[in-house]
Design a protein around this motif. Structure first.
Motif, PDB file in Angstrom:
ATOM      1  N   TYR A  48       0.805  -1.223   0.000  1.00  0.00           N
ATOM      2  CA  TYR A  48       0.000   0.000   0.000  1.00  0.00           C
ATOM      3  C   TYR A  48       0.836   1.269   0.000  1.00  0.00           C
ATOM      4  N   LEU A  49       1.904   1.325   0.768  1.00  0.00           N
ATOM      5  CA  LEU A  49       2.711   2.533   0.738  1.00  0.00           C
ATOM      6  C   LEU A  49       3.421   2.674  -0.605  1.00  0.00           C
ATOM      7  N   GLY A  50       3.735   1.557  -1.235  1.00  0.00           N
ATOM      8  CA  GLY A  50       4.294   1.625  -2.579  1.00  0.00           C
ATOM      9  C   GLY A  50       3.294   2.173  -3.576  1.00  0.00           C
ATOM     10  N   ASP A  51       2.030   1.806  -3.427  1.00  0.00           N
ATOM     11  CA  ASP A  51       0.990   2.304  -4.320  1.00  0.00           C
ATOM     12  C   ASP A  51       0.818   3.814  -4.179  1.00  0.00           C
ATOM     13  N   LEU A  52       0.867   4.277  -2.936  1.00  0.00           N
ATOM     14  CA  LEU A  52       0.694   5.712  -2.689  1.00  0.00           C
ATOM     15  C   LEU A  52       1.880   6.529  -3.190  1.00  0.00           C
ATOM     16  N   GLU A  97      -9.061   8.054  -3.859  1.00  0.00           N
ATOM     17  CA  GLU A  97      -9.996   9.173  -3.763  1.00  0.00           C
ATOM     18  C   GLU A  97     -10.351   9.534  -2.323  1.00  0.00           C
ATOM     19  N   LYS A  98     -10.262   8.565  -1.427  1.00  0.00           N
ATOM     20  CA  LYS A  98     -10.643   8.814  -0.031  1.00  0.00           C
ATOM     21  C   LYS A  98      -9.488   9.339   0.815  1.00  0.00           C
ATOM     22  N   ILE A  99      -8.332   9.527   0.183  1.00  0.00           N
ATOM     23  CA  ILE A  99      -7.176  10.064   0.897  1.00  0.00           C
ATOM     24  C   ILE A  99      -6.866  11.440   0.325  1.00  0.00           C
ATOM     25  N   ALA A 100      -7.279  12.479   1.042  1.00  0.00           N
ATOM     26  CA  ALA A 100      -7.144  13.845   0.533  1.00  0.00           C
ATOM     27  C   ALA A 100      -5.699  14.316   0.520  1.00  0.00           C
ATOM     28  N   ASN A 101      -4.919  13.859   1.486  1.00  0.00           N
ATOM     29  CA  ASN A 101      -3.531  14.308   1.611  1.00  0.00           C
ATOM     30  C   ASN A 101      -2.629  13.077   1.735  1.00  0.00           C
ATOM     31  N   PRO A 102      -2.156  12.535   0.610  1.00  0.00           N
ATOM     32  CA  PRO A 102      -1.336  11.322   0.658  1.00  0.00           C
ATOM     33  C   PRO A 102      -0.091  11.451   1.529  1.00  0.00           C
ATOM     34  N   ALA A 103       0.559  12.603   1.501  1.00  0.00           N
ATOM     35  CA  ALA A 103       1.774  12.790   2.295  1.00  0.00           C
ATOM     36  C   ALA A 103       1.464  12.672   3.787  1.00  0.00           C
ATOM     37  N   ALA A 104       0.384  13.305   4.223  1.00  0.00           N
ATOM     38  CA  ALA A 104      -0.010  13.233   5.625  1.00  0.00           C
ATOM     39  C   ALA A 104      -0.432  11.809   5.991  1.00  0.00           C
ATOM     40  N   PHE A 105      -1.116  11.148   5.066  1.00  0.00           N
ATOM     41  CA  PHE A 105      -1.542   9.773   5.338  1.00  0.00           C
ATOM     42  C   PHE A 105      -0.340   8.860   5.514  1.00  0.00           C
ATOM     43  N   LYS A 106       0.661   9.017   4.661  1.00  0.00           N
ATOM     44  CA  LYS A 106       1.859   8.184   4.763  1.00  0.00           C
ATOM     45  C   LYS A 106       2.592   8.445   6.071  1.00  0.00           C
ATOM     46  N   ARG A 107       2.597   9.685   6.522  1.00  0.00           N
ATOM     47  CA  ARG A 107       3.221   9.989   7.820  1.00  0.00           C
ATOM     48  C   ARG A 107       2.490   9.271   8.941  1.00  0.00           C
ATOM     49  N   SER A 108       1.161   9.312   8.896  1.00  0.00           N
ATOM     50  CA  SER A 108       0.384   8.660   9.955  1.00  0.00           C
ATOM     51  C   SER A 108       0.554   7.137   9.884  1.00  0.00           C
TER      52      SER A 108
END
Length: 220
Positions: free
Chosen positions: A132-136, A165-176
């Motif tokens: 999943y992180l590779g996909d993002l 589409e449900k992840i508005a901020n990929p960078a912030a999501f990856k940090r979390s």
């Protein structure tokens, strides 16, 4: 592990697997795909294999939602199977399931994911993270290439797998997500086993690319 005790677990995973990650991403098949030297048929075949992998990941998700180790990583906004099925309907037609079979390397990958989900949730986390992180991240390069090479609508059918589409901020999501890794419910020995399973996940992906390069060799 005194030397690495102060290193966040997510950083440790990324550092230890960096060489394998690079090798997989620069494999012959992926290099040819990203350089637009392969046709849409190769991209379609790759998408087919992804469907088998993500079915294994996501078929196990519900049973792991309450697991103390894997549970925090089960997040609906990451789920890809529905998007992959839309892409395959576009790429292969309404009867896209007909004749669809995994490569032996893909089948082995899916079997390992299923085994981990059933017997070792921490191992499942290793596969979850690797995919999943590779996909993002790097997956967006594949999407961009596909749109330019074969004229797919931007973020539309054919490449929806790469659109979260449900992840508005990929960078912030990856940090979390990395913070979840840093807080994973595992001791040092178990963390080393997770790292080893991440390496195994990269090996599985590399085996799929090797098989695909055999199916789609470039003309001399």
């Amino acid at each position: 592990m005194d030397a690495t005790a102060a290193t966040p677990f997510s950083t440790l995973i990324r550092t230890v697997t960096h060489e394998q990650h690079t090798e997989v991403n620069t494999s012959t098949f992926m290099s040819d795909l990203l350089d637009s030297r392969l046709g849409v048929d190769a991209f379609t075949r790759y998408t087919e294999q992804l469907w088998f992998v993500y079915r294994a990941l996501e078929d196990a998700a519900d049973s792991l939602r309450n697991d103390p180790v894997a549970g925090p990583f089960i997040q609906t906004e990451l789920m890809r199977t529905t998007e992959l099925e839309r892409d395959l309907a576009y790429l292969r037609g309404a009867d896209w399931r007909d004749g669809l079979v995994p490569l032996p390397a893909t089948a082995a990958y899916g079997e390992r994911i299923t085994e981990c989900a059933r017997t070792w949730p921490a191992g499942y986390v290793a596969h979850h993270y690797t995919r999943y992180l590779g996909d993002l991240s790097g997956g967006q390069i594949v999407r961009d290439t596909a749109e330019k090479a074969w004229g797919f609508e931007r973020k539309g059918d054919g490449v929806r797998f790469y659109v979260f589409e449900k992840i508005a901020n990929p960078a912030a999501f990856k940090r979390s997500y990395r913070e979840l890794l840093d807080q994973v419910n595992a001791d040092d020995l178990e963390k080393q086993r997770i790292i080893d399973e991440c390496k195994r996940a990269f090996d599985f992906n590399g085996a799929i690319f090797h098989a695909l390069s055999g199916e789609f060799p470039l003309s001399a």
